[in-house]
Write an enzyme that holds these catalytic residues in place. Sequence first.
Site, PDB file in Angstrom:
ATOM      1  N   LYS A  66       4.828   8.868   8.875  1.00 64.32           N
ATOM      2  CA  LYS A  66       4.563   8.264  10.225  1.00 64.32           C
ATOM      3  C   LYS A  66       5.445   8.809  11.303  1.00 64.32           C
ATOM      4  O   LYS A  66       5.368   9.841  11.757  1.00 64.32           O
ATOM      5  CB  LYS A  66       4.253   6.746  10.015  1.00 64.32           C
ATOM      6  N   ASP A 122       9.297   2.541  -0.510  1.00 66.67           N
ATOM      7  CA  ASP A 122       8.370   3.253   0.480  1.00 66.67           C
ATOM      8  C   ASP A 122       8.603   2.876   1.892  1.00 66.67           C
ATOM      9  O   ASP A 122       8.284   1.810   2.397  1.00 66.67           O
ATOM     10  CB  ASP A 122       7.014   2.840  -0.089  1.00 66.67           C
ATOM     11  N   TYR A 170       0.595  -1.173  -0.105  1.00 67.17           N
ATOM     12  CA  TYR A 170      -0.028  -0.026   0.113  1.00 67.17           C
ATOM     13  C   TYR A 170       0.739   1.257   0.135  1.00 67.17           C
ATOM     14  O   TYR A 170       1.778   1.238   0.639  1.00 67.17           O
ATOM     15  CB  TYR A 170      -0.935  -0.144   1.268  1.00 67.17           C
TER      16      TYR A 170
END
Length: 416
Positions: free
Chosen positions: A261, A233, A139
Amino acid sequence: MSRAWKEAQKHIAGGVNSPVRAFKAVGGEPVFMERGRGPYLFDHHKKRYVDYCLSWGAILLGHAEEATTRAIREQARKGTGFGTVTEYETALAREIKKAFPSIEQLRFTSSGTEAVMSALRLARGVTRRKRVVKFEGCYHGHTDSLLVKAGSGLATFGSPDSAGIPEELAALTTVLEYNNLEQLESFFKNAKDTACVIVEPIAGNMGVVPAREEFLKSLRKKTKQAGALLIFDEVISGFRVGYGGAQELYGITPDLTLLGKVIGGGLPVGAFGGKKEIMSALSPTGKVYQAGTLSGNPISMVAGRAVLSRLSREFYRTLNQKTGAFLRQAQEILRMKKKSAVIQSAGSMFSLFFCGQKPVNFSTVLKSDTKEFKKFFHKMLKYGIYTPPSAYETSFVSGAHTEHEFEKTLKAFEKW
Ligand SMILES: *Cc1c(COP(=O)(O)O)cnc(C)c1O
């Protein structure tokens, strides 16, 4: 139905600002949280939970951590944003570069999705090619080009995963199977139009599924030969699996790295960075446009810095060791209870898969028993243990978790 949930659904689409929060995957009503402290969350009835969701991994040192809170408070007094250059941005960029030698320059955004979007445009702009390649089960936020899934394990041209994504755009995305070396090599026999390959080097969005070393090595080699950019990523794995992220663990240098994050200390943030030669293609020095009103806002910058400035390899050694010890005990309980479940982990990320074998890609992840997960989730909730409300998400341990919380969790495991 609780009043809070009824009201939320009246005013907010589906009652949530991000779909998984609605508990659709586990059933029942979502729990409204009111505050957090260290390893704990407290709901609006004051019930306490040991938190293993940790704002989807964004919280590394525990909730309302003292130095982070102080930095936010002090900055808020000085103003929350000016829309100008500030030294706070440079300071956080320096902290990130210390841990990620592959990043010579970077740019901050307000979310991981924005960082992904920007990196794709940059890759396409630099290579003057259109195709992007991703892997099933990875994702990368909700940007159009990457909300695309594959057929059953075969290399296919993507079809959109969401309404509202033009097929013409999805057709420019190729989806390959994660950890499938053969498929990767066969794809690269003809990859002249490929701008970039984006991958979670340690996947965290189908549960924890680490890439095989030879898979990432081949990916590095093939992208280089094809003149395509390799994008890691590391929005989850960055500053989570170790100080230098997954790229340090594997010893592989991507062309671009995406972060988010943890680097915002719990506030909205994203970043993308790499070689200066690539990054200078961004406007105003180059021709690839990218911008953001609140990008690099002082509050996110100082919060991120309050966390990153205290990290070290030693910090991760301790965090990973305590997570490992906890998970070994958990696995032992599963074995004694004869549960068909396995734990897969990377540093302080872990997942419990309700199947017989550790999954290596999305199709093996899908073999896990989601009904069993639902039961597990609600039992844990009852005992005051909060895990992400989906069988395909990753759980996290923070620096604030201690033996005490692990014991409580293991006791709940024993009762389940
Ligand atoms: C969370 C996540 C994103 C998206 O970040 P947002 O801040 O939610 O937009 C992108 N990639 C990965 C690997 C993620 O885990």
